[in-house]
Each structure stands twice: as structure tokens, then as C-alpha cells.
Design a protein around this motif. Structure first.
Motif, PDB file in Angstrom:
ATOM      1  N   PHE A   1       1.648   1.096  -9.486  1.00 11.96           N
ATOM      2  CA  PHE A   1       2.889   0.722  -8.831  1.00 11.96           C
ATOM      3  C   PHE A   1       3.237  -0.738  -9.111  1.00 11.96           C
ATOM      4  O   PHE A   1       2.401  -1.629  -8.933  1.00 11.96           O
TER       5      PHE A   1
ATOM      6  N   PHE B   1       4.182  -0.725  -1.148  1.00 11.75           N
ATOM      7  CA  PHE B   1       3.613   0.553  -1.595  1.00 11.75           C
ATOM      8  C   PHE B   1       2.454   1.002  -0.714  1.00 11.75           C
ATOM      9  O   PHE B   1       1.704   1.908  -1.107  1.00 11.75           O
TER      10      PHE B   1
ATOM     11  N   GLN C   1       2.149   4.677  -0.189  1.00 10.66           N
ATOM     12  CA  GLN C   1       1.747   5.404  -1.398  1.00 10.66           C
ATOM     13  C   GLN C   1       0.265   5.167  -1.714  1.00 10.66           C
ATOM     14  O   GLN C   1      -0.463   6.108  -2.049  1.00 10.66           O
TER      15      GLN C   1
ATOM     16  N   THR D   1      -4.612   5.566  -6.902  1.00  9.99           N
ATOM     17  CA  THR D   1      -3.419   4.757  -6.687  1.00  9.99           C
ATOM     18  C   THR D   1      -3.777   3.287  -6.859  1.00  9.99           C
ATOM     19  O   THR D   1      -4.747   2.797  -6.281  1.00  9.99           O
TER      20      THR D   1
ATOM     21  N   ALA E   1      -1.987  -0.744  -7.277  1.00  8.79           N
ATOM     22  CA  ALA E   1      -0.815  -1.616  -7.209  1.00  8.79           C
ATOM     23  C   ALA E   1      -1.275  -3.055  -7.403  1.00  8.79           C
ATOM     24  O   ALA E   1      -2.363  -3.428  -6.962  1.00  8.79           O
TER      25      ALA E   1
ATOM     26  N   THR F   1      10.619   3.406  -0.737  1.00  8.13           N
ATOM     27  CA  THR F   1       9.181   3.685  -0.627  1.00  8.13           C
ATOM     28  C   THR F   1       8.682   3.539   0.798  1.00  8.13           C
ATOM     29  O   THR F   1       7.686   4.158   1.179  1.00  8.13           O
TER      30      THR F   1
END
Length: 266
Positions: A24, A35, A38, A48, A50, A248
Motif C-alpha cells: 500500500f 491503511f 487494510q 499486507t 505499507a 480506505t
């Protein structure tokens, strides 16, 4: 605090879960806290990841390098350092420009798909001479606001980034996150991002792309965001009716489901 040294700047990042990596990239002046829904809720199915761009969030506040091409080079270095491959690259606002710049510089090897979160291909006058998202007057006003009263500018940005007013807790989080990039960084990156134009890059993208837009977007119009889907051969468009620019965190459950379905389709 996890950091990765990328092209002379220490970049803060967070990662959760296992499986296909979803990386991300946040918007201008923001950070990876946008984020959080997420990072946590998609980590049951995917890895995931970021990161904060240089000058943003908890990353190093370097004096130089605040251009979209440099941020893309930083992302490349980060992916190499973390040995991330076959990724889905999710770019929100500025992050989408960085993702397209990445593709322009390095191609799509190692990328399985792209997600554009509420960004157009050319935000400045070059993209739409009659009604550009950022004309010279608007650019001047934004830059002067950044330099005159930093905190007031952040408050104003929050107000125009949502369809519905954020909760007090979310507003506090965003205020903290957006205040971490100093005025010098904000002014530098808005100059470069405003002049970007990826209309010739997008038609050559050879991986699937998901384009998401907030129906109540106040920064730009939905049609100019949707136009990016029209430019990419394998692209689909998804409208978020209850979101402005920050979908988001405005519609996290729907966003997570849409992204999950997209990643599983690759």
C-alpha cells in the motif's frame, strides 16, 4: 520501529499476515495509518505491507528527494530489500502516481496487479486544459496555505477529504499523521505531483488494474478518475457511494472486499 534504508533515507513500514503480498502506497502529506483497516483485516488472507514515503509519517524527513520519480525508486529499493515479488501494488492518490511511475521506470515484472485509489492520470493543466484539478491559481493557493498556517491547512484538507465528517478518534489520527510531513515536504511534492502526466504510460500497462473512486470526491471529479480505467487494457472500475477521497477509511469493509476479490482473481 521497523525501517528499511532506501536510497539514503530510512523508510518506516509495517507488515502483517502471509500469502500474496499487497503493498500500500499512501497519498501526499499522509501516511500508512490511512491503511490500518487494510493492514489488519486483509492480513487473514494476504501479506499486507505499507510504507511511509520519505518525508512522511514515521520515515526520515530527508531534505531532498521529494519527487514522484524518487519515491518510485525508493519503492523499488524497498521491495528488493524485503524480497517482495508477485505483488499487488495499491496506490491511493499520490501513491497511484508513484505506482505508475514505478511501472514507467521498472516495468511490471514482479507485479501481478495494480489498484488505483481515487487518482487521475494527469492532475494539472496538461490533463484537462478547460477544467484541470490543479490549475495555477489553485496550486498557488494550496502552497500559500501550507506555508502560512500548517495546522489550519491540515484541518481544511480533512474537511474536504470525506463525504461524512470523520469520528473524533479518526480525525485525531489523521491530524497526527498529516502533521508529520513538514511544510517544506508538502510544498515540494505538490509541485512535482501536480505536473505529472501518465496518459501515455497507462495504455502500456500489461497487468490488471482496479480503479476505485469516491462518489463524493471534492478534490477531483469521478469521470477523470474513471478515465484511468478506460486507458488501461485490463482495468475495471468500482464506485464507492459513501466515500469522498479517503475511501480506505470511509468504507473500509467494502474496500477490503473489493480488493480481496480483485487479488483472488489474478
Amino acid at each position: 520501529m521497523p525501517v528499511s534504508q532506501c536510497n539514503g533515507a530510512n523508510l518506516y513500514y509495517e507488515e502483517e499476515g502471509a500469502g500474496r503480498p499487497i503493498v500500500f502506497l499512501h497519498g501526499a502529506w499522509a501516511g500508512l495509518r490511512f491503511f490500518e483497516p487494510q493492514l489488519m483485516n486483509l492480513s487473514d488472507e494476504f501479506q499486507t505491507v505499507a510504507l511511509d514515503f520519505r518525508g512522511h509519517g514515521r520515515s526520515e524527513k530527508s531534505e531532498a528527494g521529494h519527487t514522484v520519480p524518487q519515491y518510485a525508486r525508493d519503492v523499488r529499493a524497498f521491495l528488493d530489500h524485503q524480497d517482495l515479488d508477485e505483488i499487488v501494488l495499491v496506490g491511493w492518490s499520490l501513491g497511484a502516481l508513484v505506482a505508475w511511475e514505478y511501472v514507467d521506470q521498472f516495468g511490471t515484472d514482479g507485479i501481478r496487479g495494480l489498484v488505483n485509489v481515487d487518482m487521475e492520470a494527469a492532475p494539472g493543466p496538461a490533463g484537462n486544459e478547460e477544467a484541470p484539478t490543479y490549475d495555477l491559481d489553485r496550486f498557488r493557493d494550496i502552497n500559500r496555505s501550507i506555508q502560512a498556517d500548517h495546522l489550519a491547512f491540515i484541518e481544511q484538507t480533512i474537511d474536504v477529504s470525506f463525504k461524512h465528517p470523520p469520528t473524533d478518534d479518526l480525525r485525531t489520527t489523521i491530524l497526527d499523521e498529516d502533521s508529520r510531513s513538514p511544510p517544506t515536504v508538502k510544498s515540494a511534492i505538490i509541485i512535482d505531483a501536480t505536473l505529472c502526466d501518465y496518459r501515455e504510460v497507462l495504455p502500456d500497462i500489461d497487468v490488471p488494474m482496479l480503479v476505485c473512486a469516491g462518489a463524493d470526491e471534492k478534490w477531483r471529479s469521478v469521470p477523470v478518475v474513471k478515465r484511468t480505467a478506460d486507458l488501461v487494457p485490463e482495468a475495471r472500475f468500482e464506485l464507492f457511494e459513501e466515500s469522498g477521497h479517503s475511501l480506505t477509511v470511509e468504507e473500509p469493509e467494502k474496500f477490503n472486499q473489493v480488493v480481496s476479490d480483485f487479488v483472488k482473481s489474478l
